[in-house]
Write an enzyme that holds these catalytic residues in place. Sequence first.
Site, PDB file in Angstrom:
ATOM      1  N   ASP A 150       0.858  -1.180   0.000  1.00 51.75           N
ATOM      2  CA  ASP A 150       0.000   0.000   0.000  1.00 51.75           C
ATOM      3  C   ASP A 150       0.891   1.226   0.000  1.00 51.75           C
ATOM      4  O   ASP A 150       1.780   1.357   0.837  1.00 51.75           O
ATOM      5  CB  ASP A 150      -0.963   0.021   1.192  1.00 51.75           C
ATOM      6  N   PHE A 193       3.786   5.893 -13.263  1.00 52.00           N
ATOM      7  CA  PHE A 193       2.329   5.981 -13.108  1.00 52.00           C
ATOM      8  C   PHE A 193       2.000   6.912 -11.945  1.00 52.00           C
ATOM      9  O   PHE A 193       2.890   7.448 -11.293  1.00 52.00           O
ATOM     10  CB  PHE A 193       1.727   4.584 -12.888  1.00 52.00           C
ATOM     11  N   GLY A 194       0.714   7.092 -11.714  1.00 58.17           N
ATOM     12  CA  GLY A 194       0.260   7.859 -10.549  1.00 58.17           C
ATOM     13  C   GLY A 194       0.838   9.259 -10.506  1.00 58.17           C
ATOM     14  O   GLY A 194       0.729  10.027 -11.474  1.00 58.17           O
TER      15      GLY A 194
HETATM   16  P1  ITT Z   1      -3.332  -2.018  -5.529  1.00 52.77           P
HETATM   17  O1  ITT Z   1      -4.034  -1.521  -4.289  1.00 52.77           O
HETATM   18  O2  ITT Z   1      -4.178  -2.956  -6.359  1.00 52.77           O
HETATM   19  O3  ITT Z   1      -1.968  -2.564  -5.249  1.00 52.77           O
HETATM   20  P2  ITT Z   1      -3.351   0.804  -6.262  1.00 52.77           P
HETATM   21  O4  ITT Z   1      -2.976   1.505  -7.534  1.00 52.77           O
HETATM   22  O5  ITT Z   1      -4.734   1.017  -5.710  1.00 52.77           O
HETATM   23  O6  ITT Z   1      -3.056  -0.759  -6.508  1.00 52.77           O
HETATM   24  P3  ITT Z   1      -2.180   1.931  -3.830  1.00 52.77           P
HETATM   25  O7  ITT Z   1      -3.497   1.939  -3.133  1.00 52.77           O
HETATM   26  O8  ITT Z   1      -1.011   1.384  -3.105  1.00 52.77           O
HETATM   27  O9  ITT Z   1      -2.259   1.133  -5.222  1.00 52.77           O
HETATM   28  O10 ITT Z   1      -1.739   3.366  -4.338  1.00 52.77           O
HETATM   29  C1  ITT Z   1      -2.584   4.493  -4.237  1.00 52.77           C
HETATM   30  C2  ITT Z   1      -2.167   5.535  -5.215  1.00 52.77           C
HETATM   31  O11 ITT Z   1      -0.886   6.073  -4.846  1.00 52.77           O
HETATM   32  C3  ITT Z   1      -2.002   5.102  -6.660  1.00 52.77           C
HETATM   33  O12 ITT Z   1      -3.239   5.112  -7.332  1.00 52.77           O
HETATM   34  C4  ITT Z   1      -1.068   6.169  -7.203  1.00 52.77           C
HETATM   35  O13 ITT Z   1      -1.795   7.322  -7.525  1.00 52.77           O
HETATM   36  C5  ITT Z   1      -0.191   6.485  -5.993  1.00 52.77           C
HETATM   37  N1  ITT Z   1       1.086   5.759  -6.087  1.00 52.77           N
HETATM   38  C6  ITT Z   1       1.428   4.613  -5.431  1.00 52.77           C
HETATM   39  N2  ITT Z   1       2.678   4.239  -5.759  1.00 52.77           N
HETATM   40  C7  ITT Z   1       3.133   5.150  -6.649  1.00 52.77           C
HETATM   41  C8  ITT Z   1       4.320   5.307  -7.368  1.00 52.77           C
HETATM   42  O14 ITT Z   1       5.329   4.433  -7.266  1.00 52.77           O
HETATM   43  N3  ITT Z   1       4.431   6.345  -8.191  1.00 52.77           N
HETATM   44  C9  ITT Z   1       3.443   7.231  -8.318  1.00 52.77           C
HETATM   45  N4  ITT Z   1       2.270   7.157  -7.691  1.00 52.77           N
HETATM   46  C10 ITT Z   1       2.103   6.119  -6.857  1.00 52.77           C
END
Ligand code: ITT
Length: 195
Positions: free
Chosen positions: A68, A151-152
């Site tokens: 997470d 991403f993200g």
């Molecule tokens: P899972 O729960 O299925 O693993 P998720 O995308 O929902 O996938 P998280 O809840 O851990 O993953 O992450 C929440 C958000 O945080 C994710 O949608 C991204 O916007 C951001 N995030 C997490 N890790 C990141 C990274 O390495 N680089 C950029 N943004 C990230």
Amino acid sequence: MKLVFATHNSKKLIEVREILPTQFQIESLVDRHFHEEIIEDADTFNGNALIKAKTIFDLFGESCFADDSGLVVPSLGGLPGVKSARYANDEGPVDHLANNLKLLDALNNERDRSAYFITVICLILKNGEIKYFEGRVEGTISKSMQGDKGFGYDPIFIPNGYENTFAQLGAEIKNEISHRARALNMMKDYLVEMF
Ligand code: ITT
């Protein structure tokens, strides 16, 4: 060693497979034909990592882990934090562009643009033992979105010691210094020592 990785995020899965050495065989939820959404409704990273790992452990009874993660901006009281995925849009699909733009807007008149990414991994071993590993990377939020890798929030996060965002720096650098790499390396060291 075989580990099931409890994620639906394909970009995370690629990073994890690149970071961990090949002695770890990572099976995804797609490999396991599990496509249901796991509701992450805890208010901590540890809590949400546990929910994801426990859901998969209860289903398959095999060693597994979940990650997470999120972006924490202290000048915004810790936002977007555990709500990183749904910062711009509490319901409905995750919108990374809207999340980035909302954060840039929130910091528009803010001098303190410091931030950190955090990953909490929850590992559950076949015998039921639960362990947590936490990794962070410190940096600043850029003035605009830059780069198309990752991403993200990668297009707006500049890690300390660099002048470009994670989305510009690319996988090789990100996977060497990221929050996820740090947490995964701790898990790897723990497993290598144990087995
Ligand atoms: P899972 O729960 O299925 O693993 P998720 O995308 O929902 O996938 P998280 O809840 O851990 O993953 O992450 C929440 C958000 O945080 C994710 O949608 C991204 O916007 C951001 N995030 C997490 N890790 C990141 C990274 O390495 N680089 C950029 N943004 C990230």
